[in-house]
Design an enzyme around this catalytic site. Structure first.
Site, PDB file in Angstrom:
ATOM      1  N   THR A  44       0.844  -1.191   0.000  1.00  0.00           N
ATOM      2  CA  THR A  44       0.000   0.000   0.000  1.00  0.00           C
ATOM      3  C   THR A  44       0.884   1.248   0.000  1.00  0.00           C
ATOM      4  OG1 THR A  44      -1.834  -1.042   1.125  1.00  0.00           O
ATOM      5  CG2 THR A  44      -1.557   1.299   1.556  1.00  0.00           C
ATOM      6  N   ARG A  86     -14.869  -6.517   0.599  1.00  0.00           N
ATOM      7  CA  ARG A  86     -14.111  -6.032   1.762  1.00  0.00           C
ATOM      8  C   ARG A  86     -13.483  -4.653   1.494  1.00  0.00           C
ATOM      9  NH1 ARG A  86      -8.491  -4.542   2.901  1.00  0.00           N
ATOM     10  NH2 ARG A  86      -8.137  -4.973   5.092  1.00  0.00           N
ATOM     11  N   GLY A 121      -0.927  -1.372   6.815  1.00  0.00           N
ATOM     12  CA  GLY A 121      -0.914  -2.509   7.738  1.00  0.00           C
ATOM     13  C   GLY A 121      -2.234  -3.256   7.627  1.00  0.00           C
ATOM     14  N   GLY A 124      -5.664  -3.729   7.766  1.00  0.00           N
ATOM     15  CA  GLY A 124      -6.693  -2.703   7.820  1.00  0.00           C
ATOM     16  C   GLY A 124      -7.748  -2.897   8.890  1.00  0.00           C
TER      17      GLY A 124
HETATM   18  N1  ASP Z   1      -4.068  -1.227   4.949  1.00  0.00           N
HETATM   19  C1  ASP Z   1      -4.325  -1.939   3.735  1.00  0.00           C
HETATM   20  C2  ASP Z   1      -5.651  -2.657   3.839  1.00  0.00           C
HETATM   21  O1  ASP Z   1      -5.932  -3.234   4.879  1.00  0.00           O
HETATM   22  C3  ASP Z   1      -3.286  -2.942   3.377  1.00  0.00           C
HETATM   23  C4  ASP Z   1      -1.842  -2.469   3.391  1.00  0.00           C
HETATM   24  O2  ASP Z   1      -1.496  -1.517   4.081  1.00  0.00           O
HETATM   25  O3  ASP Z   1      -1.018  -3.079   2.677  1.00  0.00           O
HETATM   26  O4  ASP Z   1      -6.368  -2.682   2.887  1.00  0.00           O
END
Ligand code: ASP
Length: 311
Positions: A176, A204, A228, A230
């Protein structure tokens, strides 16, 4: 004084999981995004313009889990989330579960400026993208071999995971993406963009498009972009929590980000990281994971790009 900071995902980012040959390619991608945002700030444009430019650069880079390079859902498609917030007026825009939009962060900005709403999702977000003539791409554009192979391994299971956790093959890619910035006019902004979690189901939606969770900006406190797992970041309302600690408890950016990432989230066993900026020019790149793709560039000439926890 002006400054920009970015992240490209936090997680199992280590010298064991990133091949030596890939290390410079990730750094190059981070430098390119920092430079894109910095160039915008240097000519006197807004922090909002800068975070959009930096995130677009990361979305266009197939190494990161946003735009081209986004992960696959259980159904084998790309559904992306993004958001942007302007700290000067608390305006925000976001999209969730969007398909075929080349730069989701730019559509999030149009939601903020042209829709009268804050968050659009799924089919409606797609209709809005067509209405505002957002640049669209075919499904093929979003294909990357690595993401496809990651999906093939788990598509028959109910298992979903971060693109940067739980898969120790050396060629896996991370993240992300997000940016925070302070402009020459003293305003701050934040933006985040993601493909979400690999093999995610049932429409989701993660923290990235949720204002206050994955993204927040307020000139009086801070601009924050998170990465992180989510589900935890939503429950902990992470980005706004950092802002609240500054607003109501008088904590500094460093103290507030460390309290949330290294204490509160750690106790919840939530792995990830965040980047923050305040209107004084302070930057925080804070994570409780092994590593985080991250960097900043400031008008005082200082700059920094790092991947691993020990640099
Ligand atoms: N925070 C993002 C999510 O949960 C995933 C990530 O940070 O890689 O969609």
């Amino acid at each position: 004084m002006f400054t920009i900071a970015i992240h490209g995902g936090a997680g199992a980012v280590s010298r064991q999981t990133i091949a030596e040959s890939e290390d410079p390619i990730f750094r190059e991608g981070l430098h390119a995004a920092l430079n894109a945002g910095y160039a915008v700030l240097e000519k006197g444009a807004t922090a909002l313009d800068a975070v959009e430019a930096a995130v677009r650069s990361l979305e266009d880079n197939p190494l990161f889990n946003a735009g081209k390079g986004a992960v696959y859902t259980k159904k084998g498609i790309h559904e992306m989330d993004a958001s942007i917030m302007d700290g000067s007026n608390l305006k925000a825009g976001a999209i969730a579960g969007i398909r075929n939009v080349k730069n989701p962060v730019s559509l999030a900005r149009k939601v903020m400026e042209q829709s009268g709403h804050v968050l659009l999702s799924g089919k409606g977000a797609g209709e809005f993208a067509l209405k505002v003539k957002e640049e669209m791409e075919s499904d093929d554009y979003f294909y990357t071999r690595l993401r496809y192979d990651q999906w093939l391994k788990v598509r028959h299971t109910d298992f979903y995971h971060l693109d940067h956790i739980g898969d120790e093959t050396p060629d896996r890619k991370f993240g992300t993406v997000g940016a925070v910035a302070l402009d020459q006019h003293g305003h701050i902004a934040a933006a985040t963009s993601t493909g979400g979690m690999i093999n995610k189901q049932f429409g989701r939606i993660g923290d990235s498009p949720l204002i206050g969770c994955g993204t927040y900006a307020n000139d009086e406190t801070c601009a924050i972009s998170c990465t992180g797992h989510g589900e935890y970041f939503i429950r902990a309302v992470v980005a706004y929590d950092v802002s609240c600690l500054m607003e109501y408890k008088g904590l500094s950016l460093k103290e507030a980000t460390e309290k949330v990432m290294l204490d509160k989230l750690k106790k919840m066993q939530a792995e990830g990281g965040l980047i923050g900026a305040d209107a004084k020019g302070n930057i925080s790149l804070c994570f409780n994971a092994i590593g985080m793709h991250r960097g900043y560039r400031k008008s005082d000439g200082s700059s920094y790009v790092a991947l691993y926890g020990d640099e």
